[in-house]
Design an enzyme around this catalytic site. Structure first.
Site, mmCIF file in Angstrom:
data_model
loop_
_atom_site.group_PDB
_atom_site.id
_atom_site.type_symbol
_atom_site.label_atom_id
_atom_site.label_comp_id
_atom_site.label_asym_id
_atom_site.label_seq_id
_atom_site.Cartn_x
_atom_site.Cartn_y
_atom_site.Cartn_z
ATOM 1 N N GLN A 77 0.825 -1.213 0.000
ATOM 2 C CA GLN A 77 0.000 0.000 0.000
ATOM 3 C C GLN A 77 0.863 1.268 0.000
ATOM 4 O O GLN A 77 0.528 2.267 0.634
ATOM 5 C CB GLN A 77 -0.958 -0.016 1.186
ATOM 6 C CG GLN A 77 -2.147 -0.924 0.998
ATOM 7 C CD GLN A 77 -3.005 -0.516 -0.193
ATOM 8 O OE1 GLN A 77 -3.115 0.662 -0.518
ATOM 9 N NE2 GLN A 77 -3.624 -1.493 -0.847
ATOM 10 N N SER A 78 1.949 1.228 -0.735
ATOM 11 C CA SER A 78 2.866 2.368 -0.791
ATOM 12 C C SER A 78 2.236 3.585 -1.456
ATOM 13 O O SER A 78 1.707 3.499 -2.568
ATOM 14 C CB SER A 78 4.122 1.955 -1.563
ATOM 15 O OG SER A 78 4.889 3.071 -1.934
#
Length: 338
Positions: A77-78
């Site tokens: 989930q960068s």
């Protein structure tokens, strides 16, 4: 200090707004005035965020080198990889993203929604890797760059958070200069600036930028890495390098880098009860959303420091909202009831 000698490719709308957090300030007793600088609203490129400000200084270098593919890395989930994907689409370049398993959080849709979903929608080649959390240079990322070369492409390396890039600290030197111009309009100076820190270049740039007017140690980093010794070392190293780049005129010392380590737990990417309370409180009092990985932890830190009396009465505190809200949908079980 000379930031202007570095070329900048505009990706943001311009100076980000500073918003008074009146209801939150009043809720916490009214003795400290809280404000937010909205880096989460800084661009039309896939929600923007702090990495978009940094990328403005990396893009000219990529173009000068003739790169055709941006290669970056982060967790599943960068926010970084989503912003790199957006910039690549905007420039008409290819994008390869290495998404490692940085967070010990199991959810059936974790790798299908939020930031990673947006990156796929923008055409990025997303590569899931099982390696765990690390803020340094990763073999998986180097292998991705080599795969681009083997296919005849010309990759441009963008490390996690832009932080290990030689130009990664410049964007937030510019942030400090922008704040000074806004302070002149507001008629006051902020006593403290609160910012989340993990890979380090955001705080490093701020430390250098605010060192120019004697406020380096008024930048209060809130660690969200849960590896604070390494994060502190990386912030300090990047700040020293950036100070040399912009001709600050004085060395950066360890005392310039303030990192509060109380709010990162239980580990990277996982919120504790205080962080969840801070996220909900800020949302319900101000309509301002923060995420459980980064900004929720720095919001928790700021709120707690106000409650503990760690900011003197009358202080004006600027919260740097770096973005991250697209990740909220990946934590739908955590927030299923709001």
């Amino acid at each position: 200090m000379n930031l202007q000698r570095f070329p900048r490719y505009p990706l943001t709308f311009g100076p980000t707004p500073i918003q008074p957090l009146k209801r939150l300030s009043e809720h916490l007793g009214g003795k400290v005035e809280l404000y937010a600088k909205r880096e989460d609203c800084n661009s039309g490129l896939a929600f923007g965020g702090n990495k978009t400000r940094k990328l403005e200084y990396l893009v000219p270098d990529a173009l000068e080198q003739g790169a055709d593919t941006l290669v970056s890395i982060g967790g599943v989930q960068s926010n970084q990889t989503r912003q790199v994907a957006a910039v690549a689409a905007h420039l008409g370049m290819k994008c390869v993203l290495v998404q490692e398993h940085w967070v010990n959080y199991e959810d059936p849709v974790y790798d299908r929604v939020g930031n990673i979903q947006l990156s796929r929608m923008m055409g990025a080649d997303v590569r899931l890797v099982s390696d765990g959390f690390d803020i340094g240079i990763r073999r998986s990322w180097e292998e991705a760059m080599e795969s681009v070369r083997q296919a005849g492409g010309k990759p441009y390396p963008i490390p996690a958070g832009c932080s290990e890039h030689p130009l990664g600290g410049l964007g937030f030197v510019g942030f400090a200069e922008e704040v000074r111009a806004q302070e002149a309009q507001l008629g006051f100076k902020f006593d403290y600036i609160v910012v989340c820190s993990v890979t380090g270049s955001t705080q490093a740039g701020m430390v250098v930028g605010f060192a120019a007017d004697g406020r380096a140690n008024r930048v209060i980093g809130i660690d969200a890495s849960a590896t604070p010794e390494r994060t502190h070392e990386q912030i300090t190293r990047i700040a020293r390098h950036t100070a040399e780049l912009v001709d600050l005129g004085r060395p950066i010392t360890t005392a310039d880098v303030v990192l509060d380590t109380r709010y990162a737990g239980p580990e990277y990417g996982l919120p504790n009860d205080g962080t969840l309370e801070a996220i909900r409180l800020c949302a319900r009092l101000e309509g301002m959303l923060t995420d459980p990985v980064y900004e929720g932890k720095s919001m928790h830190g700021m709120i707690d420091k106000v409650q503990l009396g760690e900011f003197e009465p009358g202080s004006k505190v600027l919260y740097a909202h770096l973005g991250g809200v697209p990740a909220l949908s990946a934590y739908h079980e955590t927030f299923r009831n709001g």
